[in-house]
Design an enzyme around this catalytic site. Structure first.
Site, mmCIF file in Angstrom:
data_model
loop_
_atom_site.group_PDB
_atom_site.id
_atom_site.type_symbol
_atom_site.label_atom_id
_atom_site.label_comp_id
_atom_site.label_asym_id
_atom_site.label_seq_id
_atom_site.Cartn_x
_atom_site.Cartn_y
_atom_site.Cartn_z
ATOM 1 N N SER A 195 0.826 -1.203 0.000
ATOM 2 C CA SER A 195 0.000 0.000 0.000
ATOM 3 C C SER A 195 0.861 1.254 0.000
ATOM 4 O O SER A 195 1.980 1.248 0.522
ATOM 5 C CB SER A 195 -0.870 -0.010 1.264
ATOM 6 O OG SER A 195 -1.391 1.267 1.527
ATOM 7 N N TYR A 203 -2.076 -0.296 10.110
ATOM 8 C CA TYR A 203 -2.302 -0.836 8.760
ATOM 9 C C TYR A 203 -1.029 -0.723 7.927
ATOM 10 O O TYR A 203 -0.575 -1.692 7.318
ATOM 11 C CB TYR A 203 -3.458 -0.089 8.087
ATOM 12 C CG TYR A 203 -3.613 -0.415 6.618
ATOM 13 C CD1 TYR A 203 -3.987 -1.704 6.218
ATOM 14 C CD2 TYR A 203 -3.377 0.534 5.626
ATOM 15 C CE1 TYR A 203 -4.123 -2.022 4.874
ATOM 16 C CE2 TYR A 203 -3.509 0.227 4.286
ATOM 17 C CZ TYR A 203 -3.878 -1.055 3.921
ATOM 18 O OH TYR A 203 -3.997 -1.369 2.583
#
Length: 361
Positions: free
Chosen positions: A149, A174
């Site tokens: 990501s 995350y």
């Protein structure tokens, strides 16, 4: 790079009812048949399960036109090692695309457990299964592709973000789990010679996307007459990447695995790569909101006289967020002659049209 022909291969896609996973499967069925696809998804209720079911129905109807291909779906959790091992033993995947993960920066602040379970334990199970796919001299997995990501860039000040940059300052759990995935893949790639490619996705959007993403959440709120909050007083930029561009990038990467070769010590040099997939064109949040407004009116999701100013509020930055995301896509262009190019307006238009139809407005 080793070239891989996808036709007649067995491809295992985790997160296959997810936004990217389901769209990748549709693309593979349409362009690479005959192909055998295995999917796994735990169908959790992090967001509206009806959207996930809609995506699975799309795959089902696509299969009717490609009867020479197969799709086997497991409604199971990647964190269940037995299930993952069983899938590898029964189906012997040639290519593994790991898109299954607990997504979302903000949710990781309130629900950290699910990130460790999906993103760490789940990915570990995939790596172990890839490793053992070579047992007893078997050919095993030819290429592991996994989702990272843009959030791994954390508080980096230098833009555009390059895969050469150090990414040691995550600002959310995350992001930390995604950086960990890259490190774990590198270790397994080195130890067991697994060709692995990590893809750092930048703000993926489009029809049937995730409702926790700004464009979708804003639409829901505006329709309910609620106020949308624009963070950092609108001084945020995002490199919005349309779903079809992401899928095209993943498909191209699947077909070229990093080459296996040994170093001077006779041990494998890790066959390991990382690429950004982004639009290479950050958009200001206020411009993005303006385009969203115009397209929601155009699609007749909202009335022409809707008072947007009354439903907009500029608020400070919030924990875990970053002010800008901006992908340097030079390596992707160099190795795959590919660059995402869907304009934000074109992508938002397709989303607005889908939204009107899905919610029967």
């Amino acid at each position: 790079m080793e070239n891989i022909e996808l036709k007649n291969k067995t491809v295992f896609v985790t997160g296959s009812a997810g936004f990217i996973g389901s769209n990748l499967i549709l693309e593979l069925l349409k362009t690479q048949s005959p192909i055998n696809i295995i999917g796994i998804d735990n169908m959790n209720d992090y967001y509206d399960v009806n959207i996930k079911k809609w995506r699975l129905d799309e795959i089902k109807s696509c299969l009717e036109n490609h009867s020479d291909s197969t799709y086997t779906f497991y409604e199971e959790d990647m964190a269940n090692k037995e299930i993952i091992d069983k899938i590898f033993i029964n189906h012997k995947p040639d290519i593994v695309v790991n898109l299954g993960a607990q997504a979302g920066v903000r949710y990781s602040i309130s629900n950290p457990d699910s990130y460790i379970s999906s993103n760490m334990v789940g990915f570990y199970n995939i790596l172990e299964a890839c490793r053992h796919s070579y047992d007893d001299g078997a050919r095993g997995v030819e290429h592991l592709i996994y989702a990272s990501s843009s959030s791994v860039y954390g508080s980096n000040k230098k833009v555009p973000y390059s895969t050469e940059d150090k990414v040691d300052n995550p600002v959310s759990l995350y992001a930390a789990t995604k950086k960990s995935n890259e490190l774990m893949a590198h270790a397994y790639s080195k130890l067991y010679n697994i060709p692995a490619t990590g893809l750092r996705f930048f703000t993926v959007y489009g029809p049937a996307g995730r409702p926790d993403m700004a464009y979708f959440g804003f639409t829901n709120k505006l329709l309910r007459g609620e106020t949308i909050e624009i963070f950092n007083y609108g001084n945020c930029k995002r490199d919005f990447t349309y779903i079809d561009d992401i899928v095209e990038g993943v498909k191209l990467v699947m077909q070229k695995a990093p080459e296996r070769k040994n170093g001077e010590d006779g041990l494998p040099i890790p066959p390991y790569k990382i690429y950004n997939i982004g639009n290479n064109n950050p958009e200001n949040l206020l411009d993005f909101v303006k385009i969203l407004q115009e397209e929601l009116i155009r699609a007749k999701v909202l009335p022409e006289d809707y008072d947007f100013e009354a439903h907009k509020k500029l608020v400070p930055m919030q924990a875990g967020d970053v002010p800008i995301t901006f992908a340097d896509t030079t390596p992707l262009e160099r190795d795959f002659a590919f660059k995402p190019d869907t304009s934000l307006r074109e992508g938002i238009r397709k989303f607005a049209e889908w939204y009107k139809e899905f919610y029967k407005i």
